[in-house]
Motif scaffolding. Structure first.
Motif, short mmCIF file in Angstrom:
data_model
loop_
_atom_site.label_atom_id
_atom_site.label_comp_id
_atom_site.label_asym_id
_atom_site.label_seq_id
_atom_site.Cartn_x
_atom_site.Cartn_y
_atom_site.Cartn_z
N ASN A 58 0.84 -1.19 0.00
CA ASN A 58 0.00 0.00 0.00
C ASN A 58 0.88 1.25 0.00
N HIS A 59 0.32 2.37 -0.43
CA HIS A 59 1.02 3.65 -0.36
C HIS A 59 0.11 4.67 0.31
N VAL A 60 0.45 5.03 1.53
CA VAL A 60 -0.30 6.01 2.30
C VAL A 60 0.48 7.33 2.23
N HIS A 61 -0.11 8.35 1.63
CA HIS A 61 0.57 9.63 1.47
C HIS A 61 0.45 10.48 2.74
N VAL A 89 -3.93 2.83 -2.74
CA VAL A 89 -3.33 4.16 -2.71
C VAL A 89 -4.22 5.05 -1.87
N ILE A 90 -3.67 5.61 -0.80
CA ILE A 90 -4.42 6.44 0.14
C ILE A 90 -3.74 7.80 0.16
N ARG A 91 -4.41 8.81 -0.38
CA ARG A 91 -3.78 10.10 -0.60
C ARG A 91 -3.90 11.02 0.63
N GLU A 92 -3.48 12.27 0.43
CA GLU A 92 -3.33 13.20 1.53
C GLU A 92 -4.65 13.49 2.25
N ASN A 113 -7.60 -0.24 -4.35
CA ASN A 113 -8.46 0.94 -4.36
C ASN A 113 -7.62 2.22 -4.38
N TRP A 114 -8.19 3.27 -4.94
CA TRP A 114 -7.61 4.61 -4.91
C TRP A 114 -8.51 5.50 -4.08
N LEU A 115 -8.01 5.97 -2.95
CA LEU A 115 -8.75 6.88 -2.08
C LEU A 115 -8.05 8.23 -2.17
N LEU A 116 -8.61 9.15 -2.94
CA LEU A 116 -7.93 10.41 -3.22
C LEU A 116 -8.14 11.41 -2.08
N VAL A 127 -15.77 -1.75 2.01
CA VAL A 127 -15.41 -1.30 0.66
C VAL A 127 -14.75 -2.45 -0.07
N GLY A 128 -15.17 -2.70 -1.31
CA GLY A 128 -14.65 -3.81 -2.10
C GLY A 128 -13.30 -3.53 -2.71
N ASN A 129 -13.11 -3.98 -3.94
CA ASN A 129 -11.83 -3.89 -4.63
C ASN A 129 -11.94 -3.02 -5.88
N HIS A 130 -10.82 -2.43 -6.28
CA HIS A 130 -10.72 -1.68 -7.55
C HIS A 130 -11.65 -0.46 -7.59
#
Length: 261
Positions: A58-61, A89-92, A113-116, A127-130
């Motif tokens: 994962n990438h947590v910003h 991806v978990i953004r700011e 998942n992308w959480l902007l 919450v599911g996938n993609h």
């Protein structure tokens, strides 16, 4: 912590389990009862509170707040958790809360998942996938989100609502009812279905016949003008030859809240 890279200014509780290749940025706090899987990167100024389990890669910003107490007055300090899968991806400034004892005890986020920026996921959400959550999209408590859902900026989902797989929630839409799979919801006071997410389905490999069956299902529920019982009967007929429409019908049959219509 093995070969993890932890900035000198970060504070990591001795009980936290940190996987191989994990990176933890400056001034980040990792609390007790937190598990971070191999290869996950945590940016600067984040806070991660337990019990929380975060998977691999994962990438947590920066400035994300992960695993905070649920924002629920009924929460009494019981042990509840947050579970996050892999390759998210978990953004700011994203905030994700743990569950509540009365809501199943866990908030869960799937994989890929992308959480902007400024996304909020409240207690007990599933919450599911993609999925893609655009900036400032918000889930109230106990919301269920299927796979491949896209939420546009500033969209919000009322507590206990369900959003079916492959749905598209338009910018600024406020949804206060269940949204079946494949639908496109646009903003007009409260978000209302305005067709199916045909472009998204094409991108995911749905052929013309599958999309046509889903369109027939949509018309039966939202355009035919009859009762929901009439629509269910028509859906059952279409579902006999379409697994996608069977999923559509099953979603409706499981619902406890009214459909968004």
């Amino acid at each position: 912590m093995g070969d993890a890279s932890v900035h000198a200014s970060a504070v990591v509780d001795p009980s936290a389990r940190i996987g191989s290749g994990v990176e933890i940025g400056a001034f980040t706090i990792v609390g007790a009862d937190v598990e971070i899987g191999d290869g996950t990167r945590i940016g600067p100024h984040c806070s991660i509170h337990g019990p929380t389990r975060i998977g691999r890669d994962n990438h947590v910003h920066g400035h994300a707040a992960i695993g905070g107490d649920p924002q629920d007055k009924k929460y009494g300090g019981e042990r509840v958790e947050l579970v996050i899968g892999d390759r998210n991806v978990i953004r700011e400034f994203v905030t994700i809360n743990r569950g509540t004892g009365g809501g199943g005890g866990a908030t869960r986020i799937g994989d890929d998942n992308w959480l902007l920026a400024y996304t909020h996921i409240a207690h007990d959400c599933q919450v599911g996938n993609h999925c893609v959550f655009s900036n400032n999209s918000t889930l109230a408590g106990h919301v269920e989100i299927g796979d491949w859902v896209i939420m546009s900026g500033f969209a919000g989902i009322h507590q206990f609502c369900r959003i079916g797989a492959h749905a598209f929630i338009g910018m600024g839409a406020l949804v206060n009812g269940d949204v079946p799979p494949y639908l496109l919801v646009a903003s007009e006071d409260y978000g209302r279905p305005r067709g199916i997410n045909s472009e998204g389905l094409k991108r995911r490999g749905f052929d013309a016949d599958r999309i046509a069956a889903i369109k027939r299902a949509y018309r039966a529920v939202y355009l035919a003008g009859g009762s929901l019982a009439d629509a269910r009967q028509r859906l059952a007929e279409i579902a006999a030859e379409s697994g996608d429409v069977r999923e559509f019908l099953d979603f409706i049959e499981r619902g406890e809240r009214p459909l968004a219509r």
